[in-house]
Design an enzyme around this catalytic site. Structure first.
Site, PDB file in Angstrom:
ATOM      1  N   ILE A   2       0.863  -1.185   0.000  1.00  0.00           N
ATOM      2  CA  ILE A   2       0.000   0.000   0.000  1.00  0.00           C
ATOM      3  C   ILE A   2       0.894   1.228   0.000  1.00  0.00           C
ATOM      4  CG2 ILE A   2      -1.795   1.310   1.180  1.00  0.00           C
ATOM      5  CD1 ILE A   2      -2.790  -1.241   2.468  1.00  0.00           C
ATOM      6  N   ASP A   3       1.104   1.808  -1.169  1.00  0.00           N
ATOM      7  CA  ASP A   3       1.814   3.077  -1.225  1.00  0.00           C
ATOM      8  C   ASP A   3       0.773   4.166  -0.997  1.00  0.00           C
ATOM      9  OD1 ASP A   3       4.100   4.723  -1.616  1.00  0.00           O
ATOM     10  OD2 ASP A   3       3.305   5.277  -3.568  1.00  0.00           O
ATOM     11  N   THR A  12      -0.160   4.746   2.683  1.00  0.00           N
ATOM     12  CA  THR A  12      -0.847   4.200   3.865  1.00  0.00           C
ATOM     13  C   THR A  12      -1.594   5.289   4.629  1.00  0.00           C
ATOM     14  OG1 THR A  12       0.749   2.394   4.082  1.00  0.00           O
ATOM     15  CG2 THR A  12      -0.538   2.942   6.039  1.00  0.00           C
ATOM     16  N   ASP A  23       8.617   2.471  -3.401  1.00  0.00           N
ATOM     17  CA  ASP A  23       7.672   3.533  -3.731  1.00  0.00           C
ATOM     18  C   ASP A  23       7.665   3.850  -5.224  1.00  0.00           C
ATOM     19  OD1 ASP A  23       6.981   4.051  -0.993  1.00  0.00           O
ATOM     20  OD2 ASP A  23       8.821   5.193  -0.765  1.00  0.00           O
TER      21      ASP A  23
END
Length: 288
Positions: A106-107, A109, A234
Site C-alpha cells: 500500500i503506497d 498508507t 515507492d
C-alpha cells in the site's frame, strides 16, 4: 474497469522466465491484492507507526505484502523479493541482477487510513537491475497502471502518453512532504517547493503516494515529479510506467536513476527534467 487476469499455474525457473506470462500473473495478483485493500477500507483499521507518528502501517499492509510474496514465490521460487513491510529498518536491501520483485503493498498508507483514495498496490519486476514490468493498481479508484519494457504503458485499456511539456513555466509538478520529519529534510523540502513556485511553475500538487504522482505524469495530467527520501518500493513499478509512456527518469544531480538512492526526478521531457533539477537543493540519503 480494470480487467481480470486468468491465473497461471505452471512454475518457471530463471532460465524459462517469461515476462509476457509474468505480466499477466502480476496483473492478476495486483487485482487480488487490491480487492483485499478495498474491503479493508470499509472497516475499522488497526493502525500502528514504525517509530515515527507520521510513518504508518496497518494490518492490511502486512497481510497484502505476505499474500503478494507468497503467490509470486509459489510461481517463481528462484526469484528475490524486496518488500516495504519485510525490509529490516537500517539494513540495506540486497538488490542483485537476479529476477527481483519489488513490492509496496500500500503506497499511501496515510491516505488509506484517512480514506483519501490515492492508494497504490505496487509490484515491479527487475532483471539484471533493469525494470521489466511495472504494475501500479489503485483499488479505490479501480485504475490499473501497467507497463512492460518495450510494450508501452496503459491505464486500464487506455494507452498512456506524457504531456511533452518542456517549459517549466507551463508545468504542473508533483512532489511529497517528508515522511520522516527530521529538520534537514523538512527545511530542504520547503526550500525546493519555494524554488519551483518562484520559477514559476503553473502549480505544485501532492497525492500522498509517490507511485500515484509518477503515474499522473505518465498519464499526462501532470508534467513532472521530484522526490527525496522515498524508497525503492515507492517508485520501482511506477518509473517503468512513466518511461514506457515516453517520460524521462533521472537522478536529481543528473545521470541515470539509482533505484536505491532514495531520490528521483521524472518529467514529460528531458528539457523539463533538467529545469526541475537545476533549481533543487540535493540531499544525500541513507541507501535502501
Amino acid at each position: 474497469m480494470a480487467e481480470s487476469s486468468e491465473p497461471v499455474t505452471k512454475t518457471l525457473s530463471d532460465e524459462q522466465f517469461n515476462t509476457d506470462e509474468c505480466y499477466d500473473v502480476m496483473v492478476g495478483i495486483a487485482l487480488e491484492a487490491g480487492e483485499v485493500v478495498r474491503k479493508a477500507s470499509e472497516t475499522d483499521l488497526t493502525v500502528e507507526d514504525k517509530g515515527c507518528s507520521t510513518d504508518l502501517v496497518t494490518e492490511t499492509d502486512k497481510k497484502v505484502e505476505e499474500m503478494i510474496i507468497a503467490k509470486l514465490r509459489g510461481k517463481y521460487p528462484n526469484s528475490r523479493f524486496i518488500g516495504e513491510e519485510s525490509a529490516v529498518p537500517g539494513q540495506q536491501s540486497e538488490f542483485t541482477g537476479k529476477p527481483t520483485f519489488i513490492i509496496d503493498p500500500i503506497d499511501g498508507t496515510t491516505n488509506f487510513v484517512h480514506g483519501f483514495p490515492y492508494v497504490s498496490v505496487c509490484i515491479g519486476l527487475y532483471i539484471n537491475k533493469t525494470a521489466e514490468i511495472g504494475i501500479v493498481y489503485q483499488p479505490l479508484l479501480d485504475k490499473m497502471y501497467k507497463a512492460k519494457r518495450g510494450g508501452g504503458a496503459f491505464c486500464n485499456k487506455k494507452k498512456l502518453k506524457v504531456s511533452g511539456v518542456k517549459d517549466i513555466k507551463k508545468a504542473l509538478i508533483f512532489t511529497e512532504y517528508p515522511q520522516i520529519r527530521n529538520p534537514i529534510e523538512v527545511e530542504t523540502s520547503q526550500k525546493n517547493k519555494e524554488a519551483l513556485v518562484r520559477a514559476p511553475v503553473h502549480g505544485l500538487r501532492t497525492l500522498g503516494s509517490a507511485a500515484a504522482d509518477i503515474c499522473a505524469v505518465a498519464e499526462g495530467i501532470g508534467d513532472g515529479y521530484f522526490g527525496y527520501g522515498l524508497h525503492c518500493w515507492d517508485m520501482a513499478a511506477a518509473v517503468l510506467v512513466l518511461q514506457e509512456a515516453g517520460g524521462v527518469i533521472m537522478d536529481p544531480e543528473g545521470g541515470p536513476l539509482d533505484l536505491m538512492s532514495r531520490r528521483v526526478v521524472t518529467a514529460s521531457s528531458e528539457t523539463l527534467a533538467n529545469s526541475i533539477r537545476s533549481v533543487l537543493i540535493h540531499l544525500q540519503l541513507t541507501r535502501d
